[in-house]
Design a protein around this motif. Structure first.
Motif, PDB file in Angstrom:
ATOM      1  N   LEU A  65       0.827  -1.211   0.000  1.00  0.00           N
ATOM      2  CA  LEU A  65       0.000   0.000   0.000  1.00  0.00           C
ATOM      3  C   LEU A  65       0.855   1.253   0.000  1.00  0.00           C
ATOM      4  CD1 LEU A  65      -2.737  -1.201   2.471  1.00  0.00           C
ATOM      5  CD2 LEU A  65      -3.096  -0.583   0.067  1.00  0.00           C
ATOM      6  N   LYS A  66       1.923   1.238   0.784  1.00  0.00           N
ATOM      7  CA  LYS A  66       2.816   2.399   0.833  1.00  0.00           C
ATOM      8  C   LYS A  66       3.460   2.631  -0.539  1.00  0.00           C
ATOM      9  CE  LYS A  66       6.620   4.432   3.382  1.00  0.00           C
ATOM     10  NZ  LYS A  66       7.580   4.288   4.469  1.00  0.00           N
ATOM     11  N   GLU A  67       3.937   1.556  -1.152  1.00  0.00           N
ATOM     12  CA  GLU A  67       4.562   1.664  -2.477  1.00  0.00           C
ATOM     13  C   GLU A  67       3.573   2.174  -3.527  1.00  0.00           C
ATOM     14  OE1 GLU A  67       6.107  -2.273  -3.140  1.00  0.00           O
ATOM     15  OE2 GLU A  67       7.735  -1.990  -1.689  1.00  0.00           O
ATOM     16  N   ALA A  68       2.286   1.881  -3.334  1.00  0.00           N
ATOM     17  CA  ALA A  68       1.248   2.321  -4.279  1.00  0.00           C
ATOM     18  C   ALA A  68       0.769   3.743  -3.970  1.00  0.00           C
ATOM     19  CB  ALA A  68       0.074   1.354  -4.242  1.00  0.00           C
ATOM     20  N   GLY A  69       1.295   4.339  -2.895  1.00  0.00           N
ATOM     21  CA  GLY A  69       0.915   5.707  -2.549  1.00  0.00           C
ATOM     22  C   GLY A  69      -0.385   5.824  -1.783  1.00  0.00           C
ATOM     23  N   SER A  70      -0.867   4.737  -1.225  1.00  0.00           N
ATOM     24  CA  SER A  70      -2.109   4.764  -0.443  1.00  0.00           C
ATOM     25  C   SER A  70      -1.849   5.257   0.972  1.00  0.00           C
ATOM     26  CB  SER A  70      -2.738   3.371  -0.372  1.00  0.00           C
ATOM     27  OG  SER A  70      -3.161   2.944  -1.629  1.00  0.00           O
ATOM     28  N   ILE A  71      -2.826   5.965   1.510  1.00  0.00           N
ATOM     29  CA  ILE A  71      -2.771   6.394   2.908  1.00  0.00           C
ATOM     30  C   ILE A  71      -3.438   5.302   3.734  1.00  0.00           C
ATOM     31  CG2 ILE A  71      -3.545   8.111   4.573  1.00  0.00           C
ATOM     32  CD1 ILE A  71      -3.590  10.123   2.219  1.00  0.00           C
ATOM     33  N   SER A  72      -2.673   4.725   4.669  1.00  0.00           N
ATOM     34  CA  SER A  72      -3.215   3.636   5.477  1.00  0.00           C
ATOM     35  C   SER A  72      -2.628   3.679   6.879  1.00  0.00           C
ATOM     36  CB  SER A  72      -2.925   2.287   4.812  1.00  0.00           C
ATOM     37  OG  SER A  72      -1.531   2.071   4.731  1.00  0.00           O
ATOM     38  N   ALA A  73      -3.274   2.937   7.767  1.00  0.00           N
ATOM     39  CA  ALA A  73      -2.821   2.834   9.146  1.00  0.00           C
ATOM     40  C   ALA A  73      -3.117   1.428   9.651  1.00  0.00           C
ATOM     41  CB  ALA A  73      -3.529   3.860  10.016  1.00  0.00           C
ATOM     42  N   VAL A  74      -2.331   0.990  10.629  1.00  0.00           N
ATOM     43  CA  VAL A  74      -2.554  -0.308  11.256  1.00  0.00           C
ATOM     44  C   VAL A  74      -3.100  -0.069  12.655  1.00  0.00           C
ATOM     45  CG1 VAL A  74      -1.476  -2.438  12.056  1.00  0.00           C
ATOM     46  CG2 VAL A  74      -0.715  -1.391   9.917  1.00  0.00           C
ATOM     47  N   THR A  75      -4.172  -0.797  12.976  1.00  0.00           N
ATOM     48  CA  THR A  75      -4.848  -0.631  14.260  1.00  0.00           C
ATOM     49  C   THR A  75      -5.029  -2.002  14.902  1.00  0.00           C
ATOM     50  OG1 THR A  75      -6.117   1.180  13.282  1.00  0.00           O
ATOM     51  CG2 THR A  75      -6.938   0.290  15.348  1.00  0.00           C
ATOM     52  N   PRO A  76      -4.730  -2.136  16.196  1.00  0.00           N
ATOM     53  CA  PRO A  76      -5.017  -3.412  16.857  1.00  0.00           C
ATOM     54  C   PRO A  76      -6.512  -3.526  17.143  1.00  0.00           C
ATOM     55  CG  PRO A  76      -4.083  -1.869  18.436  1.00  0.00           C
ATOM     56  CD  PRO A  76      -4.068  -1.184  17.093  1.00  0.00           C
ATOM     57  N   VAL A  77      -7.079  -4.681  16.806  1.00  0.00           N
ATOM     58  CA  VAL A  77      -8.487  -4.957  17.069  1.00  0.00           C
ATOM     59  C   VAL A  77      -8.612  -6.337  17.682  1.00  0.00           C
ATOM     60  CG1 VAL A  77      -9.382  -3.439  15.243  1.00  0.00           C
ATOM     61  CG2 VAL A  77      -8.868  -5.837  14.715  1.00  0.00           C
ATOM     62  N   LEU A  78      -9.763  -6.601  18.271  1.00  0.00           N
ATOM     63  CA  LEU A  78     -10.054  -7.928  18.797  1.00  0.00           C
ATOM     64  C   LEU A  78     -10.867  -8.686  17.765  1.00  0.00           C
ATOM     65  CD1 LEU A  78     -11.208  -7.022  22.412  1.00  0.00           C
ATOM     66  CD2 LEU A  78      -8.953  -7.787  21.673  1.00  0.00           C
ATOM     67  N   ALA A  79     -10.530  -9.940  17.542  1.00  0.00           N
ATOM     68  CA  ALA A  79     -11.333 -10.819  16.693  1.00  0.00           C
ATOM     69  C   ALA A  79     -11.750 -11.986  17.577  1.00  0.00           C
ATOM     70  CB  ALA A  79     -10.534 -11.297  15.494  1.00  0.00           C
ATOM     71  N   VAL A  80     -13.046 -12.204  17.683  1.00  0.00           N
ATOM     72  CA  VAL A  80     -13.545 -13.251  18.571  1.00  0.00           C
ATOM     73  C   VAL A  80     -14.473 -14.192  17.821  1.00  0.00           C
ATOM     74  CG1 VAL A  80     -13.318 -11.775  20.610  1.00  0.00           C
ATOM     75  CG2 VAL A  80     -15.507 -11.917  19.445  1.00  0.00           C
ATOM     76  N   GLU A  81     -14.462 -15.437  18.255  1.00  0.00           N
ATOM     77  CA  GLU A  81     -15.328 -16.447  17.663  1.00  0.00           C
ATOM     78  C   GLU A  81     -16.722 -16.315  18.258  1.00  0.00           C
ATOM     79  OE1 GLU A  81     -15.285 -21.257  16.879  1.00  0.00           O
ATOM     80  OE2 GLU A  81     -13.593 -20.296  17.878  1.00  0.00           O
ATOM     81  N   VAL A  82     -17.724 -16.407  17.388  1.00  0.00           N
ATOM     82  CA  VAL A  82     -19.116 -16.318  17.824  1.00  0.00           C
ATOM     83  C   VAL A  82     -19.819 -17.598  17.405  1.00  0.00           C
ATOM     84  CG1 VAL A  82     -21.264 -15.008  17.677  1.00  0.00           C
ATOM     85  CG2 VAL A  82     -19.076 -13.806  17.507  1.00  0.00           C
ATOM     86  N   SER A  83     -20.419 -18.279  18.356  1.00  0.00           N
ATOM     87  CA  SER A  83     -21.153 -19.509  18.059  1.00  0.00           C
ATOM     88  C   SER A  83     -22.345 -19.214  17.167  1.00  0.00           C
ATOM     89  CB  SER A  83     -21.668 -20.147  19.359  1.00  0.00           C
ATOM     90  OG  SER A  83     -20.602 -20.464  20.205  1.00  0.00           O
ATOM     91  N   ASP A  84     -22.714 -20.195  16.379  1.00  0.00           N
ATOM     92  CA  ASP A  84     -23.870 -20.064  15.502  1.00  0.00           C
ATOM     93  C   ASP A  84     -25.123 -20.503  16.262  1.00  0.00           C
ATOM     94  OD1 ASP A  84     -25.563 -19.749  13.383  1.00  0.00           O
ATOM     95  OD2 ASP A  84     -24.904 -21.539  12.324  1.00  0.00           O
ATOM     96  N   LYS A  85     -25.533 -19.662  17.217  1.00  0.00           N
ATOM     97  CA  LYS A  85     -26.747 -19.941  17.987  1.00  0.00           C
ATOM     98  C   LYS A  85     -27.363 -18.604  18.397  1.00  0.00           C
ATOM     99  CE  LYS A  85     -24.601 -20.145  22.502  1.00  0.00           C
ATOM    100  NZ  LYS A  85     -24.415 -20.832  23.743  1.00  0.00           N
TER     101      LYS A  85
END
Length: 151
Positions: A65-85
């Protein structure tokens, strides 16, 4: 603690012009470099959109993305498993509510490997460790960055 798995996932946020074909250009850029998206969220505004994505190789994606000239940022997020119920998402949200953890935004994704769904939660940086602790104590499956590669 040393050797402990980091229980957050690196999300890449990218500003895209709100014009026909810009999302296709972004996706093609990742595809052409062999980067696989695991999740995607796009919020639009009048002139631009904010694309949030979880990819299999965030370091490579940032470089591309940087090489392509895009403006971007990295952010820490939580990813959690959700049961199918019924009520499974409520149970997770209730844990966060009881812990006074505010959600800034959230979105969902699925995985090839199983029948589970996953939710991405963005909470304030100061509350990430507390949110992980609360969810883990209640047996909620939390996805670490290295786990994303296998989904």
């Amino acid at each position: 603690m040393k050797g402990e798995k980091n229980m957050t996932v690196r999300q890449i946020s990218v500003f895209l012009e709100n014009k026909p074909g810009k999302l296709a250009e972004f996706v093609e850029l990742l595809r052409s470099h062999g980067i696989d998206m695991r999740a995607l969220s796009l919020a639009e505004a009048a002139d631009f959109g904010v694309l949030r994505t979880i990819v299999d190789d965030p370091e490579k994606a940032q470089r591309v993305l940087k090489e392509a000239g895009s403006i971007s940022a990295v952010t820490p997020v939580l990813a959690v498993e959700v049961s199918d119920k019924p009520g499974a998402l409520y149970e997770i949200l209730d844990i966060l509510k009881d812990g006074e953890i505010n959600l800034e935004y959230t979105y969902a994704f699925t995985a090839r490997k199983d029948e589970s769904a996953y939710m991405v939660f963005r909470v304030a940086d100061k509350n990430i460790d507390k949110a992980v602790e609360l969810l883990a104590a209640k047996g909620v499956g939390i996805v670490a960055q290295e786990d994303i590669y296998g989904l």
